[in-house]
Enzyme design. Structure first.
Site, PDB file in Angstrom:
ATOM      1  N   SER A 150       0.833  -1.199   0.000  1.00 32.83           N
ATOM      2  CA  SER A 150       0.000   0.000   0.000  1.00 32.83           C
ATOM      3  C   SER A 150       0.867   1.248   0.000  1.00 32.83           C
ATOM      4  O   SER A 150       2.018   1.250   0.452  1.00 32.83           O
ATOM      5  CB  SER A 150      -0.945   0.034   1.207  1.00 32.83           C
ATOM      6  N   TYR A 163      -3.058   1.031  10.443  1.00 32.25           N
ATOM      7  CA  TYR A 163      -2.831   0.591   9.062  1.00 32.25           C
ATOM      8  C   TYR A 163      -1.441   1.023   8.590  1.00 32.25           C
ATOM      9  O   TYR A 163      -0.688   0.228   8.022  1.00 32.25           O
ATOM     10  CB  TYR A 163      -3.911   1.168   8.158  1.00 32.25           C
TER      11      TYR A 163
END
Length: 258
Positions: A150, A163
């Site tokens: 990501s 995250y």
């Protein structure tokens, strides 16, 4: 479609939706034998059925397996199933992950932090462990592991500490595994994806919080950009490796974020 099926075997976690689903289907259409992994069996089977059957043998080339990647015993059983069904593993895509609700770091409940650690970090670690064991023992030896890092593996979004922290740790896993794997013909790399058009990113197109606290719409890219980039990595011979690759919407706020 690549033209003809082959004997290479891939395993994709989080294959029931989003990036995992699209990449698993792309591998299947490219001729791979593919294990679709997720917590719920029904979406996995639906993903297989929706992929189409170019060569008329989808039952032999695709397998849906329900497994919790944060559970060490479940992961062990998963890889035992792969070994028994296909005899080897050529590609692992560590894709499964969870987002936490946006909130200030100091307000984050401990259980949400632990969930992010379990799924986003322990899951890829456990799957990489089992993949190493299988890839070292099989003949021909070796294989490829691709981690979904990501954009958050590089820079955070506001109020996304669990995250962001776990995705930064994925970069460490990628490098550590690449170092340990290279003596055994195991190539380990990472694809960092930003703003692909999925159900999860619908709100980004309407307005996402920026580093300065403002809310602004963000550009997104079509899923085909991700699958074509992913396949380029997956198809490489084991003598070559992409350690890290970023694919993102051209107009998204990444360079200069903050």
């Amino acid at each position: 479609m690549n033209g003809t099926p082959h004997d290479k075997v891939a395993l994709v976690t989080g294959a029931g939706s989003g990036i995992g689903l699209a990449c698993a289907q792309a591998l299947l259409r490219d001729g791979w034998r593919v294990v679709f992994v997720g917590r719920r069996l029904a979406p996995l089977q639906q993903a297989i059925d929706a992929a189409g059957d170019p060569w008329g043998d989808i039952a032999a080339r695709a397998l849906a397996v329900s497994a919790d990647v944060s559970d060490a015993e479940a992961v062990r059983r998963l890889f035992d199933t792969v070994a028994q069904r296909f005899g080897r593993l050529d590609l692992l895509f560590n894709n499964a992950g969870v987002f936490t609700q946006p909130m200030a770091l100091e307000e984050l409940p401990l259980e949400r932090w632990r969930e992010a650690l379990d799924v986003n970090l322990s899951g890829p670690f456990l799957c990489t462990q089992q993949a190493f064991r299988l890839m070292k023992a099989q003949s021909p030896r070796g294989g490829r592991i691709i981690n979904n890092g990501s954009i958050s593996a590089h820079v955070p979004r506001p109020q996304s500490s669990p995250y962001t922290i776990t995705k930064h740790a994925i970069s460490g896993l990628t490098r550590a595994a690449a170092l340990e794997g290279r003596a055994f013909d195991i190539a380990v790399g990472q694809i960092d994806i930003g703003n692909v058009a999925t159900d999860m990113t619908t709100l980004m197109a309407q307005g996402a919080m920026q580093a300065d606290g403002s809310i602004r719409p963000e550009a997104r890219m079509h899923m085909d950009a991700v699958t074509s980039t992913f396949l380029a990595m997956a198809r490489l011979p084991l003598e070559a490796n992409v350690l890290t690759m970023t694919v993102m919407a051209t107009g998204m706020p990444y360079v200069g974020r903050g």
